[in-house]
Design a protein around this motif. Structure first.
Motif, PDB file in Angstrom:
ATOM      1  N   PHE A 125       3.778 -21.960   1.813  1.00 23.20           N
ATOM      2  CA  PHE A 125       2.752 -20.913   1.823  1.00 23.20           C
ATOM      3  C   PHE A 125       2.864 -20.076   3.097  1.00 23.20           C
ATOM      4  N   GLY A 126       2.893 -20.762   4.242  1.00 21.57           N
ATOM      5  CA  GLY A 126       3.017 -20.049   5.512  1.00 21.57           C
ATOM      6  C   GLY A 126       4.313 -19.275   5.620  1.00 21.57           C
ATOM      7  N   LYS A 127       5.402 -19.885   5.182  1.00 20.76           N
ATOM      8  CA  LYS A 127       6.711 -19.228   5.230  1.00 20.76           C
ATOM      9  C   LYS A 127       6.726 -17.981   4.361  1.00 20.76           C
ATOM     10  N   SER A 128       6.144 -18.082   3.169  1.00 22.58           N
ATOM     11  CA  SER A 128       6.109 -16.947   2.249  1.00 22.58           C
ATOM     12  C   SER A 128       5.282 -15.808   2.812  1.00 22.58           C
ATOM     13  N   LEU A 129       4.164 -16.138   3.453  1.00 19.74           N
ATOM     14  CA  LEU A 129       3.331 -15.086   4.035  1.00 19.74           C
ATOM     15  C   LEU A 129       4.051 -14.406   5.196  1.00 19.74           C
ATOM     16  N   ARG A 130       4.767 -15.173   6.007  1.00 21.09           N
ATOM     17  CA  ARG A 130       5.538 -14.566   7.100  1.00 21.09           C
ATOM     18  C   ARG A 130       6.599 -13.620   6.539  1.00 21.09           C
ATOM     19  N   GLU A 131       7.246 -14.012   5.440  1.00 23.94           N
ATOM     20  CA  GLU A 131       8.245 -13.141   4.808  1.00 23.94           C
ATOM     21  C   GLU A 131       7.595 -11.867   4.278  1.00 23.94           C
ATOM     22  N   LEU A 132       6.388 -12.007   3.726  1.00 22.34           N
ATOM     23  CA  LEU A 132       5.657 -10.830   3.253  1.00 22.34           C
ATOM     24  C   LEU A 132       5.390  -9.877   4.416  1.00 22.34           C
ATOM     25  N   HIS A 133       4.915 -10.416   5.530  1.00 18.12           N
ATOM     26  CA  HIS A 133       4.600  -9.575   6.696  1.00 18.12           C
ATOM     27  C   HIS A 133       5.854  -8.974   7.331  1.00 18.12           C
ATOM     28  N   SER A 134       7.009  -9.570   7.061  1.00 18.85           N
ATOM     29  CA  SER A 134       8.265  -9.048   7.608  1.00 18.85           C
ATOM     30  C   SER A 134       8.926  -8.039   6.677  1.00 18.85           C
ATOM     31  N   THR A 135       8.394  -7.889   5.481  1.00 18.39           N
ATOM     32  CA  THR A 135       8.946  -6.941   4.507  1.00 18.39           C
ATOM     33  C   THR A 135       8.554  -5.515   4.884  1.00 18.39           C
ATOM     34  N   PRO A 136       9.508  -4.607   4.985  1.00 19.26           N
ATOM     35  CA  PRO A 136       9.145  -3.218   5.316  1.00 19.26           C
ATOM     36  C   PRO A 136       8.111  -2.679   4.339  1.00 19.26           C
ATOM     37  N   CYS A 137       7.075  -2.063   4.873  1.00 19.21           N
ATOM     38  CA  CYS A 137       5.999  -1.541   4.038  1.00 19.21           C
ATOM     39  C   CYS A 137       6.427  -0.230   3.384  1.00 19.21           C
ATOM     40  N   PRO A 138       6.299  -0.112   2.065  1.00 12.55           N
ATOM     41  CA  PRO A 138       6.616   1.166   1.417  1.00 12.55           C
ATOM     42  C   PRO A 138       5.799   2.310   2.012  1.00 12.55           C
ATOM     43  N   ASP A 139       6.419   3.443   2.167  1.00 17.03           N
ATOM     44  CA  ASP A 139       5.744   4.597   2.790  1.00 17.03           C
ATOM     45  C   ASP A 139       4.475   4.993   2.038  1.00 17.03           C
ATOM     46  N   GLU A 140       4.466   4.786   0.720  1.00 18.43           N
ATOM     47  CA  GLU A 140       3.305   5.178  -0.083  1.00 18.43           C
ATOM     48  C   GLU A 140       2.041   4.413   0.304  1.00 18.43           C
ATOM     49  N   LEU A 141       2.210   3.253   0.942  1.00 17.91           N
ATOM     50  CA  LEU A 141       1.052   2.442   1.316  1.00 17.91           C
ATOM     51  C   LEU A 141       0.577   2.710   2.744  1.00 17.91           C
ATOM     52  N   LYS A 142       1.286   3.559   3.443  1.00 18.37           N
ATOM     53  CA  LYS A 142       0.913   3.856   4.825  1.00 18.37           C
ATOM     54  C   LYS A 142      -0.095   4.999   4.867  1.00 18.37           C
ATOM     55  N   SER A 143      -0.952   4.946   5.891  1.00 20.57           N
ATOM     56  CA  SER A 143      -1.991   5.964   6.049  1.00 20.57           C
ATOM     57  C   SER A 143      -2.002   6.450   7.489  1.00 20.57           C
ATOM     58  N   GLY A 144      -2.474   7.665   7.688  1.00 16.00           N
ATOM     59  CA  GLY A 144      -2.591   8.194   9.038  1.00 16.00           C
ATOM     60  C   GLY A 144      -3.749   7.594   9.813  1.00 16.00           C
ATOM     61  N   THR A 145      -4.619   6.870   9.113  1.00 13.54           N
ATOM     62  CA  THR A 145      -5.785   6.247   9.736  1.00 13.54           C
ATOM     63  C   THR A 145      -5.538   4.754   9.880  1.00 13.54           C
ATOM     64  N   LYS A 146      -6.002   4.181  10.993  1.00 17.92           N
ATOM     65  CA  LYS A 146      -5.841   2.742  11.192  1.00 17.92           C
ATOM     66  C   LYS A 146      -6.517   1.963  10.068  1.00 17.92           C
ATOM     67  N   TRP A 147      -5.859   0.901   9.664  1.00 20.69           N
ATOM     68  CA  TRP A 147      -6.369   0.066   8.573  1.00 20.69           C
ATOM     69  C   TRP A 147      -7.765  -0.459   8.878  1.00 20.69           C
ATOM     70  N   ILE A 148      -8.008  -0.925  10.094  1.00 20.65           N
ATOM     71  CA  ILE A 148      -9.311  -1.513  10.417  1.00 20.65           C
ATOM     72  C   ILE A 148     -10.419  -0.481  10.268  1.00 20.65           C
ATOM     73  N   ASP A 149     -10.141   0.766  10.627  1.00 24.29           N
ATOM     74  CA  ASP A 149     -11.159   1.823  10.497  1.00 24.29           C
ATOM     75  C   ASP A 149     -11.435   2.145   9.035  1.00 24.29           C
ATOM     76  N   LEU A 150     -10.379   2.149   8.224  1.00 19.96           N
ATOM     77  CA  LEU A 150     -10.564   2.352   6.777  1.00 19.96           C
ATOM     78  C   LEU A 150     -11.395   1.221   6.180  1.00 19.96           C
ATOM     79  N   MET A 151     -11.118  -0.006   6.620  1.00 16.90           N
ATOM     80  CA  MET A 151     -11.830  -1.165   6.082  1.00 16.90           C
ATOM     81  C   MET A 151     -13.304  -1.168   6.491  1.00 16.90           C
ATOM     82  N   LEU A 152     -13.578  -0.778   7.714  1.00 17.25           N
ATOM     83  CA  LEU A 152     -14.971  -0.738   8.160  1.00 17.25           C
ATOM     84  C   LEU A 152     -15.748   0.349   7.419  1.00 17.25           C
ATOM     85  N   LYS A 153     -15.089   1.462   7.149  1.00 16.09           N
ATOM     86  CA  LYS A 153     -15.732   2.527   6.380  1.00 16.09           C
ATOM     87  C   LYS A 153     -16.014   2.045   4.962  1.00 16.09           C
ATOM     88  N   GLN A 154     -15.045   1.324   4.377  1.00 12.00           N
ATOM     89  CA  GLN A 154     -15.234   0.795   3.023  1.00 12.00           C
ATOM     90  C   GLN A 154     -16.303  -0.295   3.011  1.00 12.00           C
TER      91      GLN A 154
END
Length: 266
Positions: A125-154
């Protein structure tokens, strides 16, 4: 009560499925109806949501899975996504996707007492999650706003419009005590023991991707190790997970912020 009946399924999906041999309904949350379809095309998964925000989340999950299909991650392949307005129940969304073999970590470990088996699965489980976090994030999922700020707004929106476990005072607290920045990565966004599948001792798939984003990996880790009945109730379970992940990436205070703070609004 049957969550999904043959009469409910859109004809476009029925046409793809062909003859239905059997339908079964796995353990699931409260946001969607899930059916495992055994048809002439083999096994597949059908997921239905009604109304907002659930239909919005399912549409997002479909889009995220399409993005992730270009990565090495084992995620379900999307076959069809259909959305329509129903006169009696409002918007409905249907996601037809690949069936991944395996049982959830929760199902496997809830009654597993062998220490070596538990260690192995939580290490994976831990190994798989580390591999997920090491996977390059597709550009379509990136935002100009910090994730934490988006989450707090939501979180603020969810508190005002939906039933959540969080309170106004808790929201104010987490707004005013944001953790230090870390490098953002691809994250799952709902990284629980119900969303990682195990087959033959290995992580065979990762499901339920509506929260996928370019975000804070500490959020995933915090949700991953939240105590559940008979799971993550011992030091051994935590050690196994972090042995697989490779390191502990958060403090106890950061764990509290994410697991018992921010997550209370989602």
């Amino acid at each position: 009560m049957v969550p999904v009946s043959l009469q409910d399924i859109p004809h476009e999906i029925m046409k793809e499925l062909g003859t239905i041999h059997n339908i079964r309904f796995p353990r699931q949350g409260h946001t969607s109806d899930v059916a495992i379809m055994d048809s002439e095309q083999g096994l597949s998964v059908l997921k239905r949501t009604k109304g907002n925000p659930y239909s919005k989340w399912l549409k997002r999950e479909s889009s995220i899975l399409e993005c992730l299909s270009q990565t090495s991650l084992r995620v379900p392949k999307v076959y069809q996504f259909i959305e329509y307005e129903d006169d009696s129940e409002g918007i409905q969304s249907w996601l037809h996707m690949e069936y991944l073999q395996g049982e959830t970590i929760r199902k496997i470990l809830t009654h597993e007492n062998d220490s070596a088996t538990r260690y192995h699965i939580l290490f994976e489980f831990g190994k798989s999650l580390r591999e997920l976090h090491s996977t390059p994030c597709p550009d379509e999922l990136k935002s100009g706003t910090k994730w934490i700020d988006l989450m707090l707004k939501q979180a603020e929106f969810n508190l005002e419009h939906y039933k959540v476990d969080g309170t106004a005072s808790l929201l104010e607290k987490i707004k005013n005590n944001k953790p230090d920045d870390v490098e953002q990565t691809l994250i799952h966004g709902d990284c629980t023991i119900d969303n990682f599948l195990v087959h033959e001792g290995k992580i065979s798939g990762i499901i339920d991707w509506s929260g996928g984003a370019y975000g804070d990996p500490r959020y995933d880790v915090s949700l991953a190790i939240r105590p559940k009945p008979h799971i993550f109730q011992s030091t051994e379970d935590y050690c196994a997970f972090f042995d697989g992940y490779g390191k502990k990436i958060m403090t106890d205070e950061e764990y509290e912020y994410f697991a018992n703070g921010l997550y209370e609004f989602f």
